[in-house]
Structures are given as C-alpha cells and as structure tokens.
Design an enzyme around this catalytic site. Structure first.
Site, short mmCIF file in Angstrom:
data_model
loop_
_atom_site.label_atom_id
_atom_site.label_comp_id
_atom_site.label_asym_id
_atom_site.label_seq_id
_atom_site.Cartn_x
_atom_site.Cartn_y
_atom_site.Cartn_z
NE ARG A 17 -1.03 2.49 2.96
CZ ARG A 17 -0.47 3.59 3.46
NH1 ARG A 17 -0.39 4.70 2.73
NH2 ARG A 17 0.04 3.59 4.67
CG ASP A 18 3.19 4.33 3.04
OD1 ASP A 18 2.99 5.24 2.23
OD2 ASP A 18 3.63 4.53 4.19
CG HIS A 210 4.00 4.73 9.23
ND1 HIS A 210 3.35 3.76 8.51
CD2 HIS A 210 4.46 5.61 8.31
CE1 HIS A 210 3.40 4.04 7.23
NE2 HIS A 210 4.07 5.16 7.06
CG HIS A 212 8.22 7.89 5.96
ND1 HIS A 212 7.75 8.32 4.75
CD2 HIS A 212 7.26 7.09 6.47
CE1 HIS A 212 6.54 7.82 4.54
NE2 HIS A 212 6.21 7.07 5.58
CB CYS A 243 2.59 10.32 2.15
SG CYS A 243 0.99 11.12 1.93
CG ASN A 252 7.10 4.01 3.69
OD1 ASN A 252 6.54 4.48 4.65
ND2 ASN A 252 6.60 4.03 2.46
#
Ligand code: HMG
Ligand code: MG
Length: 307
Positions: A17-18, A210, A212, A243, A252
């Site tokens: 996803r990300d 989460h 980065h 993002c 990420n």
C-alpha cells in the site's frame, strides 16, 4: 539504555500500500499478488495490501477491490488490512471481505486538507459512520496519525495536537494508533518528548510507530520506541514508497533494515529474514530498479550467486 527491551515485536508491512501507492507505472494486479504472497511466505503477520481511496487520487491502487478480493481472511493466515478514508471506502472494503481496515488523518491541518480534502473536524465526522459500520460488522480498525514529527507545509507540529488526534481516534474505536513520521524528519530526543507527551494522554501499548527513513533516522527513532515499550513498527519491503501528498516523503523504513536490527538485538519477530530478502528481491524485479533498503542490498550482495 537497553534495559527494558521487548522480547517480541510485530512488524506491520505497508509495502503493497504505502510503497506501491507512489509508483508512476501501474504494477499489475498479478504482480501485486506475487509480492503480497512473498511477504506472507516470509512470515509477516500483518500486511496492508491496498487502499480503498479514490482511484483518481491514487491511480497506482485503482485495483484495490481485485487485490483485496484475492485475500479472504483466514484464521491461520496473516491479517490483511487496507486503508479506508470514508464511508465509500468502507463499503468497498466490506464488499471485498476485509476484516481489518485502517483510517488515517494528520496531526497538522494543512496536510490533512491536502491529503484527504477535509479539515480535521470534517474528518472525524466522516469517520464516525466508518467506525459504526466496522463495529456492526466486527471489523477491526487501526488508525494512523500522520505528520507527528513534522509537516511538509506547516513545519513543526505541536505534540499536543498529535496526542489529541490519537485520543479521539481511540475514543471512536481504533484499537491501535500508528504515529507517522510522514516526511522522515524525526530525531531520537524528539521521539522521547513525543512519546512522553502522547503517552501521557493515551496508553503506550496502543501505539505503533510508522517511521520514514528520508534522513536516515528511522531506526534510531525505533530504538527509542522500543525503550518506551512500543511493540508494533510499520515498515515497507525494500524501503518502497512514501506519501504522495507529502512532498519529500520518500523512504519508508525498509522492512529488512528493521528486521535485521531487531533480530540482532535478540528481539523476535516471527519473520524469516532470508525469505524477506527474497521478497525484497522480487520487489526490485517487479519494479525494474534497485530499491533503497540497505540491509536488502547488503544481504543480496552476500548471497553465493551474487558473485
Ligand atoms: P473527495 O474528492 O473530497 O471526495 O476525495 P468526495 O467525498 O467529495 O466524493 C467525490 C467523488 O469521489 C464521489 O463520486 C464519491 O463517490 C467518490 P461521484 O459522486 O462524484 O461519482 N469517492 C470515492 N470513490 C472511491 N473510493 C472512495 C471514494 N470516496 C469518494 N473511497 C478522498 C476525498 C478521501 C476520497 C480523497 O481525498 C482520497 O482518496 N484521498 C486519498 C489520499 C491518499 O491515499 N493519500 C496517501 C495515503 S496517507 C499516507 O500515505 C500516510 C500514511 O502512510 C502514514 C504516514 O506516513 O504518516 C498513512
Ligand atoms: Mg507512510
């Protein structure tokens, strides 16, 4: 330091996803499925497989319904989850059979507006029926708070704002809050201050991180989280993605980097690092380029066939 590390950590994989949400060239549904299968084979217990956002906003995941439809939730398999921004996204996730979803909003007003086209107040209102629908259907809800360490539009973000958003999302029914360093600006002492402030308002055991790695500080921040008792960390295979509505948000934290470090510290993850490297190598083949994950490159170079 290091006197109260957890014995076991859950790695929450966001690559499909990300990671893929940023890809300019569309990755076919079949290739996405190959990647998700490889992640599951490596032992990842929770995988965010896609996103039920508007395909005009994130064309790379326009096949969300097909990808999710391919992964019915099994009792003995990994937990599949997907992003949901509103009721339309919830209806699509429900139809696809998802048993867990993730909502997301930002600690900073401008990023929230750019990312989901709503103020934070409008976002809570949009989430209320999503939480109600999930409760009715027994679907678990995770929630992201983005831009906690900094905002690409507003700069520094008040930790109290992140704490308030986290507390409200928990009150709505989220079982876990993933704090996002959306643009990868965080440093360890800042992470301490944030966890002190947010942890004063919400239980630390509900928090995930989460991070980065845009500036190379993701693992250092994770170590601070470990010391605070955080036991869920998000990561993206091979360091894919970021993002698209946060300029400069590439990078990420790579799953292989995180798992390599955790295993080296004697912390269990249930993940087979060798098979994780297979998944990272597959991601590179599917995308046709070398990806940023550093442990991946080092471990691939050390394989006998690497020459
Ligand atoms: P909007 O244009 O304001 O939506 O977009 P709307 O409610 O005004 O509806 C407009 C049209 O879109 C309607 O169709 C809706 O049905 C349709 P029409 O009636 O005109 O035919 N629509 C949808 N269609 C499919 N799926 C949906 C959906 N919703 C409405 N879910 C919206 C609002 C939230 C949809 C849009 O802004 C959006 O999709 N944004 C997503 C942005 C995004 O995915 N960003 C990246 C993820 S966040 C991230 O990466 C950070 C994170 O990793 C943590 C971190 O790193 O910090 C999580
Ligand atoms: Mg992210």
């Amino acid at each position: 330091m290091f006197d109260r590390l957890p014995e076991r950590v859950q790695v929450y994989e966001v690559g499909p996803r990300d990671g893929l949400q940023n890809e300019k060239a569309f990755v076919s549904t079949e290739d996405k499925i190959r990647l998700i299968d490889a992640l599951a084979a490596a032992g990842l217990g929770r995988v965010e497989i896609t996103s039920f956002v508007h395909p005009r906003w994130i064309p790379a995941l326009a096949d969300a319904d097909r990808v999710a439809g391919h992964y019915p939730q099994r009792a003995d398999g990994p937990t599949w989850t997907a992003l949901v921004p509103n009721m339309r996204g919830f209806e699509r996730a429900l139809k696809a059979g998802m048993r867990e979803v993730a909502v997301f909003m930002s600690a900073s007003e401008t990023h929230n507006q750019r990312n989901i086209n709503k103020s934070r107040d409008e976002t809570y209102a949009a989430f209320e029926p999503v939480f109600a629908g999930c409760a009715e259907h027994g679907i678990a809800v995770r929630a992201y708070v983005s831009t906690v360490w900094g905002c690409p539009y507003e700069g520094e973000v008040d930790p109290a704002a992140a704490a308030d958003v986290a507390a409200r999302l928990l009150a709505l029914g989220a079982y876990q809050i993933s704090l996002g360093d959306t643009i990868g600006v965080g440093t360890p002492l800042q992470t301490r201050r944030l966890l002190d402030r947010i942890g004063a308002q919400v239980p630390l055991e509900t928090l995930a991180m989460h991070m980065h790695d845009t500036r190379g500080t993701a693992l250092a921040n994770c170590v601070v989280g470990l010391e605070y008792g955080v036991t869920t960390f998000d990561a993206s295979i091979a360091g894919l993605g970021g993002c698209p509505y946060a300029p400069g948000a590439s990078g990420n934290l790579a799953t292989e980097d995180l798992v390599y470090m955790l295993h080296g510290m004697g912390i269990e993850t249930g993940i087979d690092l060798d098979r994780l490297v297979d998944a990272g190598a597959l991601a590179q083949r599917l995308l046709g380029r070398t990806l940023p994950g550093r442990a991946l490159q080092a471990l691939l170079a050390g394989r006998p066939s690497a020459g």
